[in-house]
Design a protein around this motif. Sequence first.
Motif, PDB file in Angstrom:
ATOM      1  N   ALA A  71       0.832  -1.205   0.000  1.00  0.00           N
ATOM      2  CA  ALA A  71       0.000   0.000   0.000  1.00  0.00           C
ATOM      3  C   ALA A  71       0.869   1.259   0.000  1.00  0.00           C
ATOM      4  N   ASN A  72       1.958   1.256   0.755  1.00  0.00           N
ATOM      5  CA  ASN A  72       2.854   2.417   0.767  1.00  0.00           C
ATOM      6  C   ASN A  72       3.481   2.638  -0.603  1.00  0.00           C
ATOM      7  N   ARG A  73       3.895   1.566  -1.244  1.00  0.00           N
ATOM      8  CA  ARG A  73       4.504   1.692  -2.575  1.00  0.00           C
ATOM      9  C   ARG A  73       3.500   2.210  -3.593  1.00  0.00           C
ATOM     10  N   ARG A  74       2.291   1.733  -3.519  1.00  0.00           N
ATOM     11  CA  ARG A  74       1.270   2.178  -4.473  1.00  0.00           C
ATOM     12  C   ARG A  74       0.967   3.663  -4.296  1.00  0.00           C
ATOM     13  N   ALA A  87       3.254   7.764   1.258  1.00  0.00           N
ATOM     14  CA  ALA A  87       4.302   7.996   0.259  1.00  0.00           C
ATOM     15  C   ALA A  87       5.612   8.392   0.937  1.00  0.00           C
ATOM     16  N   VAL A  88       5.531   9.224   1.983  1.00  0.00           N
ATOM     17  CA  VAL A  88       6.737   9.593   2.736  1.00  0.00           C
ATOM     18  C   VAL A  88       7.314   8.358   3.437  1.00  0.00           C
ATOM     19  N   ARG A 127       0.289   4.581  13.288  1.00  0.00           N
ATOM     20  CA  ARG A 127       1.380   3.673  12.937  1.00  0.00           C
ATOM     21  C   ARG A 127       2.221   4.224  11.787  1.00  0.00           C
ATOM     22  N   VAL A 128       1.584   4.858  10.832  1.00  0.00           N
ATOM     23  CA  VAL A 128       2.326   5.452   9.711  1.00  0.00           C
ATOM     24  C   VAL A 128       3.218   6.583  10.208  1.00  0.00           C
ATOM     25  N   LEU A 129       2.674   7.459  11.053  1.00  0.00           N
ATOM     26  CA  LEU A 129       3.452   8.588  11.559  1.00  0.00           C
ATOM     27  C   LEU A 129       4.610   8.121  12.430  1.00  0.00           C
TER      28      LEU A 129
END
Length: 838
Positions: A83-86, A134-135, A204-206
């Motif tokens: 999902a992050n790569r997409r 994306a970051v 979790r992303v942050l």
Amino acid sequence: MEDPTAPGAGSLPANGNGNGNGNGNGKGKPVAPKGREAFRNQRRESEGSVDCPTLEFEYGDTDGHAAELSELYSYTENLEFTANRRCFEEDFKTQVQGKEWLELEEDAQKAYVMGLLDRLEVVSREQRLKVARAVLYLAQGTFGECDSEVDVLHWSRYNCFLLYQMGTFSAFLELLHMEIDNSQACSSALRKPAVSIADSTELRVLLSVVYLMVENIRLERETDPCGWRTARETFRTELSFSMHNEEPFALLLFSMVTKFCSGLAPHFPIKKVLLLLWKVVMFTLGGFGHLQTLKIQKRADLGLPPLAEDSIQVVKSMRAASPPSYTLDLGESQLAPPPSKLRSRRGSRRQLLTKQDSLDIYNERDLFKTEEPATEEEEESPGDGERTLDGELDLLEQDPLVPPPPSQAPISAERVTFPKGLPWAPKVRQKDIEHFLEMSRNKFIGFTLGQDTDTLVGLPRPIHESVKTLKQHKYISIADVQIKNEEELEKCPMSLGEEVVPETPCEILYQGMLYSLPQYMIALLKILLAAAPTSKAKTDSINILADVLPEEMPITVLQSMKLGIDVNRHKEIIVKSISALLLLLLKHFKLNHIYQFEYISQHLVFANCIPLILKFFNQNILSYITAKNSISVLDYPGCTIQDLPELTTETLEAGDNNQFCWRNLFSCINLLRLLNKLTKWKHSRTMMLVVFKSAPILKRALKVKQAMLQLYVLKLLKIQTKYLGRQWRKSNMKTMSAIYQKVRHRMNDDWAYGNDIDARPWDFQAEECTLRANTEAFNSRRYDKAQDSEFSPVDNCLQSVLGQRLDLPEDFHYSYELWLEREVFSQPICWEELLQNY
């Protein structure tokens, strides 16, 4: 705490790895051929034993770089890599045409990152999450364009430095504040019957982005360019000090921990919070190597002599000892008499020992030992108490004061490599010298001279030599100097003036933690209790699995096995981060000021940290250290660049091929060091070890053949041996011998005989009360600036006092005359007494 029982059945063979005497080198007592052959056979069995192999473990601040990054993610999160790569590729194609990230020039990369940060400032929560992903993909090393794990790790470091230089940390810090204060997310998580990993997606992303930045920038390498080194110091300063009117970053993470434990935010990803908190404290305050440097520098500033050794380096050169055997030792079988004579000798010897033991029990009633019979786990074999073959041979080999026997053969080349003598330089405290002189003066001249350690008039010559030897090994610690300075500041606050306190990162962190420190310690210990493998699941306990449980629970056996491994790994990482965090805090606060260390130590003790650690060790530690709760093919960064094979029950059960689990052994050593720090020179806390029957628990941990872990276990056993009774010491002579060989000697310390156990537990309570009063006085003097001190200046000028403007209520002038009559005119005034006091 209930009496621990041995978790593993079966006996451990005696180990002869450098400790035995089966090679015919002539050391020790003569050994009969049959006994020598038996010893060789048992040594071969122990060397090939899978129960207690010697563990090749090197203790340090952290594990390898890749391992530390992989522990950030649970196996349940693996789908989010895609999902992050997409999200990154969709955004990147709209901004850059026909190129990939690795093909861009540095200026173009900076321009794209600036655009990403601009797109973070949108109202739409969904759009903001996509940009944050994306970051995160950049911080993860743009693995879609890499061919190997080395490339992923390289580009992860490069991208993290680039992100920090463009201001990404400040932007994500604002988003983190916003998510922590998100009451809607908290209330929705509280309403749910079961919180899952989906409830903490944004957090979790942050936290992952910030963790990757901290871990990658914290890592120092010789090939780093100058700009990276400057960025590292800037980042450390930004995390350490209050920047832009904000508190240090570690305090924000501590507040997340307390909020999670209070039940107000059950969706917080607590594993990521604790990992990040540990790494931030390590980055800002420094690791174990930096601590040693600071200690050397501080001793030089205080005019103290340099350190004689580096503890960690000394331990690295030590050998692991053979674990205490719980079967018949070789001591009785070496003379190899006929079986009939052997039986008669044993019978007569046992009768004598039985009579002597009954006399000992009659003459010495140990108040701290139960009347229950000793179990196999608590008692070594009769051979250990009578001959202690391995212990005697090691003692002969390492102690230069013991002369070798006449029949000693030339030393083999193998044994030359081992250092001779005891590993530690002996130490003596100033109190020990004073106590020795007090007893000597009372004995020879009938009176004492207080703390005078120089006057030796009237004492015999041997006492002079003893005092000289004691003073040669006297060790003055930084804590002794700090306590003395604090006493002077308390006695003479006016003449000494205000204390100048350096604004170091450690001092700033303590000031920020001070008023909420009890809540922080309780919260950490609550999580540690929930993560311990010995804790039982309770309905009212906190849920530490919110960031590992999927939305849909597994339905197949394979999925259940994978989730079980993930949950166990999740708990192990939490224990690792908490144990390392607490140890770092204690060591840094002790170096900064002893009363800061004592303050946090007392709150840990009040929160039952000592029984909690003992509860953790009341398990099969060898099984815990060799646990294989990992799936190597699913670990980052390998899982991002290769096609994952189809998992089977065989691959899940096999685990990895490592001899032991690094993080579990690291956690055990940290918890033992933590227990040593809490109990050292504290008699009341030592009595807690005795009351909770820690001796068999700790002795069972000696089965792990790792020198550092064994050293801290033996230290804990040493401080309580005098309270365990003579029978315990007689039954555990091999353990006593290991303590003598491996633990530092304190001159005049009567630890092996227990002749000074007249003090009872209630006498030790005064020590804790005095210590608490000293810490509170220290905190009040240094940090409570709002208090009304009796030494604060007083304004005694009549004009300035009467000229002060007072805020009176609006209706005061209506009742002014009535107030004047009641408070002034109707009150009798004794003018003589007033003038006399003036």
